[in-house]
Design a protein around this motif. Structure first.
Motif, PDB file in Angstrom:
ATOM      1  N   LEU A   1      -2.795  -5.315  25.747  1.00  0.00           N
ATOM      2  CA  LEU A   1      -3.075  -6.732  26.024  1.00  0.00           C
ATOM      3  C   LEU A   1      -1.752  -7.456  26.286  1.00  0.00           C
ATOM      4  CD1 LEU A   1      -5.819  -7.176  23.315  1.00  0.00           C
ATOM      5  CD2 LEU A   1      -6.144  -6.988  25.781  1.00  0.00           C
ATOM      6  N   THR A   2      -1.290  -7.349  27.507  1.00  0.00           N
ATOM      7  CA  THR A   2       0.050  -7.833  27.847  1.00  0.00           C
ATOM      8  C   THR A   2       0.112  -9.319  28.183  1.00  0.00           C
ATOM      9  OG1 THR A   2      -0.282  -7.113  30.120  1.00  0.00           O
ATOM     10  CG2 THR A   2       0.815  -5.557  28.626  1.00  0.00           C
ATOM     11  N   GLY A   3      -1.000 -10.021  28.088  1.00  0.00           N
ATOM     12  CA  GLY A   3      -0.977 -11.472  28.279  1.00  0.00           C
ATOM     13  C   GLY A   3      -0.252 -12.174  27.145  1.00  0.00           C
ATOM     14  N   THR A   4      -0.180 -11.519  25.993  1.00  0.00           N
ATOM     15  CA  THR A   4       0.581 -12.046  24.865  1.00  0.00           C
ATOM     16  C   THR A   4       2.043 -11.675  25.118  1.00  0.00           C
ATOM     17  OG1 THR A   4      -1.308 -11.714  23.409  1.00  0.00           O
ATOM     18  CG2 THR A   4       0.842 -12.000  22.350  1.00  0.00           C
ATOM     19  N   HIS A   5       2.859 -12.671  25.418  1.00  0.00           N
ATOM     20  CA  HIS A   5       4.237 -12.407  25.824  1.00  0.00           C
ATOM     21  C   HIS A   5       5.206 -12.418  24.654  1.00  0.00           C
ATOM     22  CE1 HIS A   5       3.137 -13.921  30.094  1.00  0.00           C
ATOM     23  NE2 HIS A   5       2.773 -12.680  29.894  1.00  0.00           N
ATOM     24  N   ILE A   6       6.276 -11.669  24.811  1.00  0.00           N
ATOM     25  CA  ILE A   6       7.363 -11.639  23.840  1.00  0.00           C
ATOM     26  C   ILE A   6       8.506 -12.440  24.448  1.00  0.00           C
ATOM     27  CG2 ILE A   6       8.999 -10.204  22.567  1.00  0.00           C
ATOM     28  CD1 ILE A   6       6.923  -7.887  22.967  1.00  0.00           C
ATOM     29  N   GLY A   7       8.806 -13.567  23.829  1.00  0.00           N
ATOM     30  CA  GLY A   7       9.847 -14.413  24.379  1.00  0.00           C
ATOM     31  C   GLY A   7      11.128 -14.379  23.581  1.00  0.00           C
ATOM     32  N   CYS A   8      11.013 -14.277  22.256  1.00  0.00           N
ATOM     33  CA  CYS A   8      12.227 -14.416  21.456  1.00  0.00           C
ATOM     34  C   CYS A   8      12.265 -13.527  20.220  1.00  0.00           C
ATOM     35  CB  CYS A   8      12.380 -15.866  21.015  1.00  0.00           C
ATOM     36  SG  CYS A   8      11.071 -16.415  19.876  1.00  0.00           S
ATOM     37  N   ASP A   9      11.135 -13.088  19.715  1.00  0.00           N
ATOM     38  CA  ASP A   9      11.048 -12.309  18.475  1.00  0.00           C
ATOM     39  C   ASP A   9      11.596 -13.060  17.260  1.00  0.00           C
ATOM     40  OD1 ASP A   9       9.655  -9.981  19.004  1.00  0.00           O
ATOM     41  OD2 ASP A   9      11.433  -8.884  19.654  1.00  0.00           O
ATOM     42  N   THR A  10      11.738 -14.360  17.369  1.00  0.00           N
ATOM     43  CA  THR A  10      12.249 -15.148  16.234  1.00  0.00           C
ATOM     44  C   THR A  10      11.323 -16.296  15.869  1.00  0.00           C
ATOM     45  OG1 THR A  10      13.529 -16.587  17.694  1.00  0.00           O
ATOM     46  CG2 THR A  10      14.660 -14.636  16.817  1.00  0.00           C
ATOM     47  N   SER A  11      10.148 -16.346  16.460  1.00  0.00           N
ATOM     48  CA  SER A  11       9.123 -17.370  16.225  1.00  0.00           C
ATOM     49  C   SER A  11       9.506 -18.747  16.748  1.00  0.00           C
ATOM     50  CB  SER A  11       8.718 -17.445  14.749  1.00  0.00           C
ATOM     51  OG  SER A  11       9.675 -18.144  13.979  1.00  0.00           O
TER      52      SER A  11
ATOM     53  N   CYS B   1       4.067 -15.877  22.269  1.00  0.00           N
ATOM     54  CA  CYS B   1       3.192 -14.844  21.704  1.00  0.00           C
ATOM     55  C   CYS B   1       2.014 -15.420  20.914  1.00  0.00           C
ATOM     56  CB  CYS B   1       4.005 -13.924  20.798  1.00  0.00           C
ATOM     57  SG  CYS B   1       4.615 -14.749  19.305  1.00  0.00           S
ATOM     58  N   THR B   2       1.753 -16.711  21.063  1.00  0.00           N
ATOM     59  CA  THR B   2       0.692 -17.354  20.280  1.00  0.00           C
ATOM     60  C   THR B   2      -0.681 -16.813  20.657  1.00  0.00           C
ATOM     61  OG1 THR B   2       2.039 -19.351  20.074  1.00  0.00           O
ATOM     62  CG2 THR B   2      -0.317 -19.570  19.607  1.00  0.00           C
ATOM     63  N   ILE B   3      -1.468 -16.517  19.624  1.00  0.00           N
ATOM     64  CA  ILE B   3      -2.850 -16.038  19.729  1.00  0.00           C
ATOM     65  C   ILE B   3      -3.643 -16.794  18.671  1.00  0.00           C
ATOM     66  CG2 ILE B   3      -2.175 -13.740  20.539  1.00  0.00           C
ATOM     67  CD1 ILE B   3      -2.619 -12.770  17.616  1.00  0.00           C
ATOM     68  N   THR B   4      -4.931 -16.507  18.542  1.00  0.00           N
ATOM     69  CA  THR B   4      -5.652 -17.024  17.378  1.00  0.00           C
ATOM     70  C   THR B   4      -6.051 -15.850  16.494  1.00  0.00           C
ATOM     71  OG1 THR B   4      -7.847 -17.059  18.428  1.00  0.00           O
ATOM     72  CG2 THR B   4      -6.527 -19.075  18.583  1.00  0.00           C
ATOM     73  N   VAL B   5      -5.906 -16.064  15.205  1.00  0.00           N
ATOM     74  CA  VAL B   5      -6.313 -15.101  14.194  1.00  0.00           C
ATOM     75  C   VAL B   5      -7.292 -15.827  13.281  1.00  0.00           C
ATOM     76  CG1 VAL B   5      -5.570 -13.615  12.291  1.00  0.00           C
ATOM     77  CG2 VAL B   5      -4.093 -13.881  14.305  1.00  0.00           C
TER      78      VAL B   5
ATOM     79  N   THR C   1       2.670 -19.816  29.554  1.00  0.00           N
ATOM     80  CA  THR C   1       1.315 -20.350  29.691  1.00  0.00           C
ATOM     81  C   THR C   1       0.299 -19.741  28.733  1.00  0.00           C
ATOM     82  OG1 THR C   1       1.797 -20.911  31.984  1.00  0.00           O
ATOM     83  CG2 THR C   1      -0.523 -20.871  31.338  1.00  0.00           C
ATOM     84  N   PRO C   2       0.236 -18.410  28.567  1.00  0.00           N
ATOM     85  CA  PRO C   2      -0.743 -17.870  27.617  1.00  0.00           C
ATOM     86  C   PRO C   2      -0.543 -18.404  26.196  1.00  0.00           C
ATOM     87  CG  PRO C   2       0.077 -16.125  29.027  1.00  0.00           C
ATOM     88  CD  PRO C   2       0.931 -17.336  29.294  1.00  0.00           C
ATOM     89  N   GLY C   3       0.699 -18.475  25.758  1.00  0.00           N
ATOM     90  CA  GLY C   3       0.980 -18.996  24.424  1.00  0.00           C
ATOM     91  C   GLY C   3       0.642 -20.463  24.293  1.00  0.00           C
ATOM     92  N   VAL C   4       0.956 -21.239  25.330  1.00  0.00           N
ATOM     93  CA  VAL C   4       0.618 -22.670  25.322  1.00  0.00           C
ATOM     94  C   VAL C   4      -0.895 -22.834  25.247  1.00  0.00           C
ATOM     95  CG1 VAL C   4       0.653 -24.824  26.634  1.00  0.00           C
ATOM     96  CG2 VAL C   4       2.687 -23.391  26.588  1.00  0.00           C
ATOM     97  N   MET C   5      -1.619 -22.091  26.078  1.00  0.00           N
ATOM     98  CA  MET C   5      -3.080 -22.201  26.076  1.00  0.00           C
ATOM     99  C   MET C   5      -3.659 -21.864  24.706  1.00  0.00           C
ATOM    100  SD  MET C   5      -4.507 -20.648  29.602  1.00  0.00           S
ATOM    101  CE  MET C   5      -3.925 -21.188  31.177  1.00  0.00           C
ATOM    102  N   MET C   6      -3.190 -20.798  24.108  1.00  0.00           N
ATOM    103  CA  MET C   6      -3.736 -20.381  22.819  1.00  0.00           C
ATOM    104  C   MET C   6      -3.364 -21.388  21.721  1.00  0.00           C
ATOM    105  SD  MET C   6      -5.523 -17.924  23.792  1.00  0.00           S
ATOM    106  CE  MET C   6      -6.201 -17.501  22.197  1.00  0.00           C
TER     107      MET C   6
END
Length: 179
Positions: free
Chosen positions: A37-47, A52-56, A107-112
């Motif tokens: 599921l590559t729509g979840t992007h890795i931008g910084c690995d530091t939060s 990388c925002t999703i919903t849990v 965009t994916p992280g913003v949307m989520m």
């Protein structure tokens, strides 16, 4: 001494998925590398960036801040679970129509993140939307088009919820023999 893998089972975008993972694997890497599921992007690995925002379990989460083993048993939604090419989610449609994306990386992280915001506050003001975006960085825009897209999505989603409420109420009346 070898680290023993652990089985993780999650429901992602409505589908149960399992994999053996190293206990220290980040959720973002599990989603991308193990589940594809590559729509979840890795931008910084530091939060910091929020790409990388999703919903849990319905809450917006930066998946680089959570281990995959911590998500075991959780309900996860990624951007791939929002809509389809033929039937976009109101958030996706609004981003398209209001030009809420530039390069598309964030965009994916913003949307989520905004899905999480609208769950908590279905009718946010411009200021509340901007506050809700504080954990997401977009390097391409001044955020105004994103704000407009979220406002439009909120309106569409509220109208859809109102229609659903009316249908439920009507079906309850029919069920009671009142029509």
């Amino acid at each position: 001494m070898a680290i023993e893998n652990r089985k993780v089972t999650v429901t992602v975008n409505g589908q149960e998925r399992s994999a053996e993972v190293e206990p220290r694997k980040l959720l973002v890497h599990y989603l991308r590398d193990d589940l594809g599921l590559t729509g979840t992007h890795i931008g910084c690995d530091t939060s910091q960036c929020g790409a990388c925002t999703i919903t849990v379990n319905g809450d917006a989460v930066k998946s680089c801040t959570m281990l995959a083993v911590q998500a075991d048993g959780a309900e996860i939604m990624t951007v791939e679970g929002l809509g389809t090419r033929n039937e976009l989610h109101p958030m996706q449609q609004s981003f398209w129509e209001e030009h809420g994306l530039q390069c598309g990386y964030c965009t994916p992280g913003v949307m989520m993140a905004m899905i999480g915001l609208l769950k908590e506050n279905p009718n946010p003001s411009e200021e509340e939307i901007r506050e809700g975006m504080e954990g997401v960085i977009c390097r391409c825009t001044g955020y105004q088009f994103i704000v407009s897209a979220v406002q439009k999505a909120a309106k569409i989603m509220a109208e859809a919820n109102e229609k659903n409420d009316q249908k439920v109420a009507a079906s309850q009346l029919v069920g009671e023999g009142n029509l």
